[in-house]
Scaffold this motif. Sequence first.
Motif, short mmCIF file in Angstrom:
data_model
loop_
_atom_site.label_atom_id
_atom_site.label_comp_id
_atom_site.label_asym_id
_atom_site.label_seq_id
_atom_site.Cartn_x
_atom_site.Cartn_y
_atom_site.Cartn_z
N ILE A 1 0.88 -1.17 0.00
CA ILE A 1 0.00 0.00 0.00
C ILE A 1 0.92 1.22 0.00
O ILE A 1 0.79 2.12 -0.82
CB ILE A 1 -0.93 -0.02 1.23
CG1 ILE A 1 -1.73 -1.33 1.27
CG2 ILE A 1 -1.87 1.20 1.20
CD1 ILE A 1 -2.45 -1.58 2.58
N ASP A 2 1.90 1.18 0.89
CA ASP A 2 2.90 2.25 0.96
C ASP A 2 3.72 2.35 -0.33
O ASP A 2 3.86 3.42 -0.90
CB ASP A 2 3.84 1.97 2.14
CG ASP A 2 5.08 2.84 2.11
OD1 ASP A 2 4.97 4.03 2.43
OD2 ASP A 2 6.16 2.33 1.73
N LYS A 3 4.22 1.22 -0.78
CA LYS A 3 5.18 1.29 -1.89
C LYS A 3 4.49 1.79 -3.16
O LYS A 3 5.08 2.53 -3.94
CB LYS A 3 5.85 -0.07 -2.09
CG LYS A 3 6.57 -0.47 -0.80
CD LYS A 3 7.59 -1.53 -0.93
CE LYS A 3 8.14 -1.92 0.44
NZ LYS A 3 8.73 -0.78 1.18
N ASP B 1 1.73 3.65 -3.19
CA ASP B 1 1.39 5.05 -2.93
C ASP B 1 2.59 5.94 -3.29
O ASP B 1 2.43 6.98 -3.93
CB ASP B 1 1.08 5.22 -1.43
CG ASP B 1 -0.31 5.84 -1.18
OD1 ASP B 1 -0.72 6.71 -1.95
OD2 ASP B 1 -0.94 5.45 -0.19
N HIS B 2 3.78 5.52 -2.90
CA HIS B 2 4.99 6.25 -3.29
C HIS B 2 5.06 6.39 -4.82
O HIS B 2 5.52 7.39 -5.34
CB HIS B 2 6.26 5.53 -2.82
CG HIS B 2 6.59 5.72 -1.38
ND1 HIS B 2 6.85 6.95 -0.83
CD2 HIS B 2 6.71 4.83 -0.35
CE1 HIS B 2 7.12 6.81 0.46
NE2 HIS B 2 7.04 5.54 0.78
N ALA B 3 4.60 5.33 -5.50
CA ALA B 3 4.68 5.31 -6.95
C ALA B 3 3.46 5.95 -7.62
O ALA B 3 3.33 5.92 -8.84
CB ALA B 3 4.83 3.86 -7.43
N ASP C 1 1.13 2.07 9.79
CA ASP C 1 2.32 2.67 10.41
C ASP C 1 2.39 4.18 10.20
O ASP C 1 2.93 4.90 11.02
CB ASP C 1 3.60 1.98 9.94
CG ASP C 1 3.75 1.97 8.44
OD1 ASP C 1 2.80 2.33 7.72
OD2 ASP C 1 4.85 1.58 7.98
N HIS C 2 1.84 4.64 9.08
CA HIS C 2 1.80 6.08 8.82
C HIS C 2 0.79 6.30 7.71
O HIS C 2 0.44 5.38 6.98
CB HIS C 2 3.18 6.62 8.39
CG HIS C 2 3.77 5.87 7.25
ND1 HIS C 2 3.33 5.99 5.96
CD2 HIS C 2 4.75 4.92 7.21
CE1 HIS C 2 4.01 5.19 5.17
NE2 HIS C 2 4.87 4.50 5.91
N ALA C 3 0.33 7.51 7.59
CA ALA C 3 -0.61 7.85 6.51
C ALA C 3 0.18 8.11 5.23
O ALA C 3 1.40 8.19 5.23
CB ALA C 3 -1.42 9.07 6.90
N HIS C 4 -0.56 8.25 4.13
CA HIS C 4 0.14 8.41 2.85
C HIS C 4 -0.53 9.45 1.97
O HIS C 4 -1.47 10.12 2.38
CB HIS C 4 0.30 7.05 2.17
CG HIS C 4 1.65 6.85 1.56
ND1 HIS C 4 2.19 7.73 0.65
CD2 HIS C 4 2.57 5.88 1.73
CE1 HIS C 4 3.39 7.30 0.30
NE2 HIS C 4 3.66 6.17 0.93
N THR C 5 -0.08 9.53 0.75
CA THR C 5 -0.37 10.67 -0.10
C THR C 5 -1.73 10.64 -0.80
O THR C 5 -2.30 11.68 -1.11
CB THR C 5 0.75 10.82 -1.15
OG1 THR C 5 0.48 11.94 -1.98
CG2 THR C 5 0.87 9.58 -2.02
N GLU D 1 5.44 11.41 -1.06
CA GLU D 1 5.86 11.33 0.34
C GLU D 1 4.72 10.92 1.28
O GLU D 1 3.56 11.16 0.99
CB GLU D 1 6.38 12.71 0.79
CG GLU D 1 7.55 13.24 -0.03
CD GLU D 1 8.89 12.72 0.44
OE1 GLU D 1 8.95 12.11 1.53
OE2 GLU D 1 9.88 12.93 -0.28
N HIS D 2 5.11 10.33 2.42
CA HIS D 2 4.15 10.03 3.50
C HIS D 2 3.48 11.31 3.98
O HIS D 2 3.99 12.41 3.76
CB HIS D 2 4.87 9.43 4.72
CG HIS D 2 5.62 8.18 4.44
ND1 HIS D 2 6.48 7.62 5.35
CD2 HIS D 2 5.65 7.36 3.35
CE1 HIS D 2 7.00 6.53 4.86
NE2 HIS D 2 6.51 6.35 3.64
N THR D 3 2.36 11.15 4.69
CA THR D 3 1.72 12.30 5.33
C THR D 3 1.62 12.04 6.83
O THR D 3 1.89 10.93 7.30
CB THR D 3 0.33 12.55 4.72
OG1 THR D 3 -0.42 11.34 4.79
CG2 THR D 3 0.44 12.99 3.27
ZN LIG Z 1 6.96 4.59 2.63
#
Ligand SMILES: [Zn+2]
Length: 682
Positions: A374-376, A378-380, A416-420, A472-474
Amino acid sequence: MKRHAIITGAVAAVTAIATAAALPTLALAQDGKSAEQLAQHGAAQRIATVGAANAKNVILFIGDGMGDSEITVARDYLKGANGSFDGLDKIGQPNLSGAKENGTGQYTTFSLGGSSKDAGKPVVTPVTDSAASGSGWATGTKTYNNAVSVDSSQNPQLNLIELAKAKGLATGNVTTAEIQDATPAVLESHSTQRSCYGPQGKTDGSSDDSAKRCDVAQLKQNGGIGSISEQLLDTRADVTIGGGSKYFNQTAQAGEYAGKTLWEQAKERGYQTVENDVNAFSALSYKENQPVLALLGDGNLPTQFNDTPALTQKLTEQRGAIQCSTNPSWLGNKNAAGNSASLADMTDKAIDLLQANPKSSSNGFFLQVEGASIDKQDHAANACGQIGETDDLDKAISAALKKVDLSNTLIIVTADHAHTSQIVGEPPAYALSTILKSPVDGAQIVVSYGTATVTDPDAEDASRGYNDGGMEHTGTQLRIAASGPGAFRVDGLTDQTDNFYTIAKSLGLAADTDAQNALSSNAKVSVKDGVAKVAGFNGDAVLGYQLQDTETGAVLASSNDDTPVSGVRVATGETTTIDFNGVKGFDPSASTYTLTVTGKQSGTKIATEFGLTGNGASNVVIAPKTGDKAGNKAQQAGLGGALVGALGQTGTRILGTVMMVLALAVAGGLLAAWRRGIFARK
Ligand SMILES: [Zn+2]
């Protein structure tokens, strides 16, 4: 006796300093704690006093980067706006989970530094990375971005797998990322830098960039505790499943397994290994004292859906609404033999392996499962990539719900953290976006991505799209939901570090510093044929040692104590060996030796005498087993360090240091008495 006299003198000196110096008052922030205070173990908790031990098992599901908007994007697309996930939305939902206890709340995720440059000088940082956030729930300690289960001063903090092993639980760690990636790494290692994947850095073993990827003091050839992959083998979770297999082709540069690849080392240490083989993974079964290490891809595992890169406003409007298609390389697709390895399959296998483990039936288990991409994705800025991964996590939760009993198992689902990604009404002018059409309710879902700090010209090319990976993360707070015993502990507003206490308290693990230090109270050291066997340092991650000729006082060998990640990594819950054969001047048939082993977290110090007049069977405890981390730190720095450190410390810390030095003096006396034969030797 000489050493004793010197220490006594030092005590007098420190006492004089402590009483004469004006004690500085604590710098309290008006609306809360200072960054320095927040850097202490457990200091960021919001509900410290709530909860008790009542769960046998805990499964923690982490959607990496899974903020509220990521959950909603995936639900809107896959289930319809009024639909719900079978697993993800069931946890915490009173009418659906089937559990007596349910809880849902929000937690804060800030960290204490933007990078390793902030180590040692904590600064409140609103946006965390996966390393600092993972360290938060794995250890209960806030730290800087890039830190893997070390605190702001880079001191290793005991993590949930270490603490679960200390209590005899079975343990597991499952991810769709490289197994060395931050979220799984916080449960298998202590690393000042998250990129310190292996002894040759972040390579497949054909080259070596460890000097760039690692704090060189942490590398074994420099007397350090080793890379993340090497420590994974020391941690020895019962079940480890993920990606990142190519990094195990690296070769150990020093230590017992020098010259061998990490795969060879894993096999020699009794692991059942699986390398990029879905059929072998499917065939895995529990075998006594043969933990599973199954790495099913070279890097991060492929996602369920193909890429849908985001475009500029004009191009995304031209492209129109699109739908997601299945990625042929996703491991969740059945292969010719009918086997698959989706995150649900991996979770199912992990629970089977843990439930078949006798440790689990008597003491329970702790398992973490991460949906990493989900993170990776989102980065992309890849909407379908993140949606497929959210679907995989949902199905993994459903798989767990089929296998466990929520009357004795606590399931927690969080991120672990929110995202973009954001759901917006129209493709925005100042951000990239993708328009999706839900196959369920036909809704047009515009997903925008706008947090990259660098532009990618490919976003203006419809045939390529954004591919920089730089979104970037939010920093927003995150949902945390739980079902099972202790679930109410996630209610309301908590902090990420509260999650450590929720899990530790539910399982009855040692959560606070004194309880953790006490885990080393049964530490034992024995020496046979020049090899020390060290066991019971369960309150420690790192050991120091000194080998001394008892008659001459000459120090023949000692650990490197330069940094908090220097020394010997504890083989968690197992026996750590230190081999003194080959040490210059060492001959147990000709002289008598004293080996002192120190647990660097607990401060526990054990001396054992062996050689001509002893057999290494008797242990003398020569240091306190309680005391704060500041005391331990001073102790690590040596007596000179303690004196210098005391001058710049707060009142309590000076007191801690004085008490530590006093205890050392008493211990010195005890050691001298022991040497004079006052205590019976066996
Ligand atoms: Zn990340």
